[in-house]
Design an enzyme around this catalytic site. Structure first.
Site, PDB file in Angstrom:
ATOM      1  N   ASP A  80       0.820  -1.212   0.000  1.00 51.82           N
ATOM      2  CA  ASP A  80       0.000   0.000   0.000  1.00 51.82           C
ATOM      3  C   ASP A  80       0.853   1.260   0.000  1.00 51.82           C
ATOM      4  O   ASP A  80       2.054   1.237   0.339  1.00 51.82           O
ATOM      5  CB  ASP A  80      -0.942   0.018   1.201  1.00 51.82           C
ATOM      6  CG  ASP A  80      -0.204   0.089   2.541  1.00 51.82           C
ATOM      7  OD1 ASP A  80       0.804  -0.633   2.698  1.00 51.82           O
ATOM      8  OD2 ASP A  80      -0.639   0.856   3.422  1.00 51.82           O
ATOM      9  N   GLU A 175       0.196  -1.358   5.598  1.00 50.20           N
ATOM     10  CA  GLU A 175       1.253  -0.933   6.525  1.00 50.20           C
ATOM     11  C   GLU A 175       1.122   0.540   6.859  1.00 50.20           C
ATOM     12  O   GLU A 175       1.365   0.958   8.003  1.00 50.20           O
ATOM     13  CB  GLU A 175       2.624  -1.228   5.908  1.00 50.20           C
ATOM     14  CG  GLU A 175       3.798  -1.010   6.858  1.00 50.20           C
ATOM     15  CD  GLU A 175       4.364   0.415   6.857  1.00 50.20           C
ATOM     16  OE1 GLU A 175       5.232   0.720   7.697  1.00 50.20           O
ATOM     17  OE2 GLU A 175       3.933   1.227   6.005  1.00 50.20           O
TER      18      GLU A 175
END
Length: 405
Positions: A80, A175
């Site tokens: 991400d 994350e």
């Protein structure tokens, strides 16, 4: 495939995570990139490749003959990108043979990365620098880490003459919103220790990070026509400003560095009736971290006493803790990374992370996991960049880590 080619491919995928989402992963686009990575890993010859229902990707490279009893070493990166800046329709470009000076990212919008503001650019004169067009982030955090790990894996698989122990590979979602380790299966991953490849400047080795929490301040005011407001109106916006002004001015992240902690106002919205302030709270020292959270509680109590109970609704949630305590009994893995960098011609820079990493949570889950550089700079913003040569060096570093006995 060259590491920069992989990277430029991965950044075309929109994978911004969403902290307001309750799904896993928080955005479905992350699984789209995940499917691409799974297919690529299988094509490379990586074994046991799978993506689970939560979007976590696992794979392995078996040990060479005679090294089956070596410790299994893992490498982890996240898919991400940060929600703090647009991560869609990224338009990267390579500044070949950078000769110093300002870099015009977008002539039409007059977006310029100024060399006197970003002095680290001077380190990369003569190198090829990947930048954005100034309207989005780049995504080197952490698609550069993914590209470096898979380029390293391709090299190892193509060169059977190199002897190594078993290698575990993992890619995580979410994350950037502090959930990257929530559903990571440490047991199935099977590594004795691992490295996240999620740092910044080439050479960084990090085994200390912030203790982290998020604080949401909800303010419930009373609105009334301003012509009749005397002794009746409680403007939630002004109360929010008052709350913020009671925090120490010098603990703003713009005034801190090194081991200095902070509280950072990341979002503020509202009207006279209701306002919301979102903060992140950070400190390497657990005692100071707890003091910062206590300060929020005391300010909320004071303002509730001043304006009436229920005016301030405070929610504080811990995100992760300093992994130093978990890494110190295993300092040989930090030394292993340092020696690998020296062999690869990279000067090691051991620094505390002024942020977080999946490795901090994973270390508390029983997987010691310091963080290594990707080579990038200016993460989470329009001035993000990464030198191609730094990515190439990191591929060599990963190779040296795994080949060492």
């Amino acid at each position: 495939m060259k590491v920069e080619e992989r990277f430029l491919k991965y950044v075309t995928y929109h994978t911004t995570s969403d902290e307001e989402s309750a799904t896993v992963p928080s955005t479905s686009n992350q699984k789209i990139l995940g499917e691409v990575l799974v297919n690529e890993m299988k094509e490379l010859g990586i074994s046991d490749v799978r993506m689970d229902e939560n979007g976590y990707i696992y794979g392995a490279i078996p040990a060479s003959e005679g090294r089956e009893n070596d410790p299994v070493i893992g490498f982890i990166a996240h898919m991400d990108t940060a929600p703090s800046m647009i991560g869609e329709n990224i338009k990267p470009k390579i500044i070949k043979d950078y000769q110093g000076g300002d870099i015009v990212l977008n002539k039409e919008k007059n977006i310029i990365m100024k060399a006197d503001e970003f002095l680290h650019l001077n380190q990369y004169i003569g190198q090829d620098i990947i930048v954005t067009d100034g309207t989005t982030l780049l995504g080197a955090d952490d698609k550069a880490g993914i590209a470096e790990i898979l380029t390293f894996a391709e090299y190892i698989l193509e060169h059977k003459e190199f002897s190594h122990g078993k290698i575990a590979i993992g890619f995580t979602p979410d994350e950037e919103i502090g959930r990257g380790a929530d559903h990571f299966n440490v047991q199935a991953f099977g590594a004795e220790y691992a490295y996240t490849v999620d740092g910044g400047q080439i050479g960084e080795i990090e085994y200390e990070n912030f203790n982290a929490a998020g604080a949401k301040v909800k303010i419930h005011g009373v609105n009334i026509h301003p012509g009749e407001a005397k002794n009746k109106m409680k403007n939630s916006i002004l109360i929010g400003m008052e709350f913020h002004q009671m925090l120490p001015f010098n603990e703003n992240p713009a005034y801190t560095e090194g081991y200095e902690g902070f509280q950072h106002l990341s979002h503020f919205e509202g009207d006279e009736e209701n306002s919301i302030l979102d903060y992140i709270i950070r400190d390497h020292d657990m005692g100071k971290f707890e003091q910062k959270k206590t300060r929020f509680i005391k300010i909320a109590e004071y303002l509730n006493d001043k304006y009436g109970e229920g005016t301030i609704e405070l929610i504080i949630k811990d995100s992760y803790y300093n992994m130093r305590k978990q890494i110190e009994p295993h300092m040989h893995i930090v030394e292993k990374a340092r020696e690998a960098m020296l062999k690869a011609g990279v000067e090691p820079i051991v620094v505390p992370i002024r942020g977080g990493t999946d490795g901090s949570r994973l270390s508390y889950m029983g997987l010691p996991c310091p963080n290594l550089s990707t080579g990038g700079h200016n993460f989470h913003g329009r001035y993000e960049y990464i030198p191609v040569q730094s990515m190439e060096k990191m591929v060599l570093v990963l190779k040296e880590i795994i080949l060492a006995k």
